[in-house]
Design a protein around this motif. Sequence first.
Motif, PDB file in Angstrom:
ATOM      1  N   LEU A 178       0.819  -1.214   0.000  1.00  0.00           N
ATOM      2  CA  LEU A 178       0.000   0.000   0.000  1.00  0.00           C
ATOM      3  C   LEU A 178       0.851   1.260   0.000  1.00  0.00           C
ATOM      4  O   LEU A 178       0.626   2.180  -0.769  1.00  0.00           O
ATOM      5  CB  LEU A 178      -0.902   0.017   1.239  1.00  0.00           C
ATOM      6  CG  LEU A 178      -2.030  -0.996   1.262  1.00  0.00           C
ATOM      7  CD1 LEU A 178      -2.624  -1.073   2.648  1.00  0.00           C
ATOM      8  CD2 LEU A 178      -3.088  -0.613   0.261  1.00  0.00           C
ATOM      9  N   LEU A 179       1.848   1.299   0.857  1.00  0.00           N
ATOM     10  CA  LEU A 179       2.553   2.564   1.081  1.00  0.00           C
ATOM     11  C   LEU A 179       3.709   2.784   0.116  1.00  0.00           C
ATOM     12  O   LEU A 179       4.101   3.920  -0.130  1.00  0.00           O
ATOM     13  CB  LEU A 179       3.066   2.621   2.518  1.00  0.00           C
ATOM     14  CG  LEU A 179       1.958   2.597   3.566  1.00  0.00           C
ATOM     15  CD1 LEU A 179       2.523   2.377   4.931  1.00  0.00           C
ATOM     16  CD2 LEU A 179       1.174   3.886   3.511  1.00  0.00           C
ATOM     17  N   MET A 180       4.268   1.701  -0.428  1.00  0.00           N
ATOM     18  CA  MET A 180       5.407   1.856  -1.329  1.00  0.00           C
ATOM     19  C   MET A 180       5.046   1.537  -2.778  1.00  0.00           C
ATOM     20  O   MET A 180       5.595   2.115  -3.696  1.00  0.00           O
ATOM     21  CB  MET A 180       6.554   0.935  -0.902  1.00  0.00           C
ATOM     22  CG  MET A 180       7.179   1.328   0.399  1.00  0.00           C
ATOM     23  SD  MET A 180       8.016   2.900   0.230  1.00  0.00           S
ATOM     24  CE  MET A 180       7.895   3.507   1.883  1.00  0.00           C
ATOM     25  N   ARG A 181       4.150   0.561  -2.988  1.00  0.00           N
ATOM     26  CA  ARG A 181       3.832   0.153  -4.348  1.00  0.00           C
ATOM     27  C   ARG A 181       2.541   0.769  -4.853  1.00  0.00           C
ATOM     28  O   ARG A 181       2.200   0.618  -6.002  1.00  0.00           O
ATOM     29  CB  ARG A 181       3.712  -1.386  -4.431  1.00  0.00           C
ATOM     30  CG  ARG A 181       4.914  -2.145  -3.946  1.00  0.00           C
ATOM     31  CD  ARG A 181       6.150  -1.850  -4.755  1.00  0.00           C
ATOM     32  NE  ARG A 181       6.124  -2.422  -6.083  1.00  0.00           N
ATOM     33  CZ  ARG A 181       6.636  -3.617  -6.396  1.00  0.00           C
ATOM     34  NH1 ARG A 181       7.187  -4.366  -5.472  1.00  0.00           N
ATOM     35  NH2 ARG A 181       6.604  -4.049  -7.625  1.00  0.00           N
ATOM     36  N   PHE A 182       1.758   1.402  -4.003  1.00  0.00           N
ATOM     37  CA  PHE A 182       0.485   2.031  -4.377  1.00  0.00           C
ATOM     38  C   PHE A 182      -0.497   1.057  -5.005  1.00  0.00           C
ATOM     39  O   PHE A 182      -1.111   1.355  -6.010  1.00  0.00           O
ATOM     40  CB  PHE A 182       0.695   3.169  -5.378  1.00  0.00           C
ATOM     41  CG  PHE A 182       1.597   4.246  -4.892  1.00  0.00           C
ATOM     42  CD1 PHE A 182       1.212   5.064  -3.860  1.00  0.00           C
ATOM     43  CD2 PHE A 182       2.824   4.439  -5.471  1.00  0.00           C
ATOM     44  CE1 PHE A 182       2.036   6.062  -3.418  1.00  0.00           C
ATOM     45  CE2 PHE A 182       3.656   5.444  -5.032  1.00  0.00           C
ATOM     46  CZ  PHE A 182       3.261   6.257  -4.007  1.00  0.00           C
ATOM     47  N   LEU A 183      -0.617  -0.135  -4.455  1.00  0.00           N
ATOM     48  CA  LEU A 183      -1.606  -1.068  -4.989  1.00  0.00           C
ATOM     49  C   LEU A 183      -2.688  -1.289  -3.937  1.00  0.00           C
ATOM     50  O   LEU A 183      -2.387  -1.402  -2.757  1.00  0.00           O
ATOM     51  CB  LEU A 183      -0.946  -2.400  -5.358  1.00  0.00           C
ATOM     52  CG  LEU A 183      -0.009  -2.310  -6.559  1.00  0.00           C
ATOM     53  CD1 LEU A 183       0.915  -3.489  -6.617  1.00  0.00           C
ATOM     54  CD2 LEU A 183      -0.827  -2.216  -7.830  1.00  0.00           C
ATOM     55  N   GLY A 184      -3.935  -1.357  -4.393  1.00  0.00           N
ATOM     56  CA  GLY A 184      -5.036  -1.562  -3.451  1.00  0.00           C
ATOM     57  C   GLY A 184      -5.409  -0.311  -2.689  1.00  0.00           C
ATOM     58  O   GLY A 184      -5.956  -0.373  -1.595  1.00  0.00           O
ATOM     59  N   LEU A 185      -5.138   0.857  -3.291  1.00  0.00           N
ATOM     60  CA  LEU A 185      -5.404   2.103  -2.567  1.00  0.00           C
ATOM     61  C   LEU A 185      -6.884   2.394  -2.374  1.00  0.00           C
ATOM     62  O   LEU A 185      -7.260   3.041  -1.409  1.00  0.00           O
ATOM     63  CB  LEU A 185      -4.768   3.283  -3.307  1.00  0.00           C
ATOM     64  CG  LEU A 185      -3.254   3.387  -3.203  1.00  0.00           C
ATOM     65  CD1 LEU A 185      -2.784   4.636  -3.895  1.00  0.00           C
ATOM     66  CD2 LEU A 185      -2.844   3.423  -1.750  1.00  0.00           C
TER      67      LEU A 185
END
Lengths: 194, 199
Positions: A17-24
Amino acid sequence: MRLFAIFFGAMIVNNILLMRFLGLCSFFGISNKLENAVSMTWAVTFVMAMASLVTWGLYHFLLLPLGLVFLRTAFFILVIAALVQLVEMYMKKNAPGLYRALGIYLPLITTNCAILAVAFLNIDYGYSLLESLVYTVGVSGGYGVAIVLFASLRERVDKAPVPEAFKGYPIAFILAGLLSLAFMGFAGMFGIQL
Amino acid sequence: MKSSDWKDFTNGIVRENPIFRLLIGLCPALAVSTSAVDALGMGLATTFVLAASNGVISLLRTLIPPDLRIPIFIVVVSTFVTAADYLMLAFFPAIHRSLGVFVPLIVVNCIVLGRAEAFAYRNEVRASLLDGLGMGLGFSLALGLLGALREVFGAGTLFGLAVMPASYPPLLLLVLPPGAFLLIGLLIAGLNRFTRRAP
């Protein structure tokens, strides 16, 4: 050691979530209450593990031998959608308590890009079945850590005097930014790069 | 051009801008906006998928049974995503490499399925194509803005060319993941400040 590096990298250093920005979408949508965040984490963990297993098998035993690799996008998303439906029906019948707890989060998971991304990344990184599983568990653990921390922070911020223009989403983004900044501190730990 | 066409087209650019207004499709917006080139590449790929799938779904809307619509939408969308993926790999391999897994992930971009369901399934082909183009353009503009701001202030370049004076120390934070969150938070807050009426 390689397995540990995969696990720790997936969970903390390259937090989904915080580094790859997936599932935001779910990160911002569900995180206004702590209990919702926890339910969502269980649903994600469960579906992600099943989806990784099934898509890994399909890719290596069906798409690759038949030379149909270009179909993987369509294949994976349909498999995940079908899987979520099956899990939902099974749980409704055999585990009604759990079904009620997860409620609307299950169908929402089909469009959670983290699930599909993990299925792709397992293939792109060339992981074996065991490594894929470890990676998946790491990713969903990281999802849980981030969303639970974030939900707790948001419950506090709800009571804080926030400037009018920042109410709602903007302050949530700033919070996520600070949390992400804190997670940057783990970069390079055990030699795992961003 | 009729006025209703113009409305369909501009709806996604300003009034219902997916990123700044509806806050959907955030994952790619934050992840690939580290440089203006990547951001625009992603925006154009998404625009292509949006317009093409909106058009096809609208064309087939009388044939698609309501109960089966979601899986059919997904098949149509993933067809165009696969096409975009391989076209990019063939013609823009460098951008394709830096976008990575986010190209196939256009298939789960909420904007695409959202427009198929909310617009293309209920409207005629022409309007749906315009809606797809407008939404895609709104998405591209938002992405381009984020990408340009992050590149100019985070690296001192724009489209790879130096634009800041040599004495400017790049604000590295902006091209790192936390910078994306902070920047979009500030942008939306600024937008609220100027558009939201005081209570």
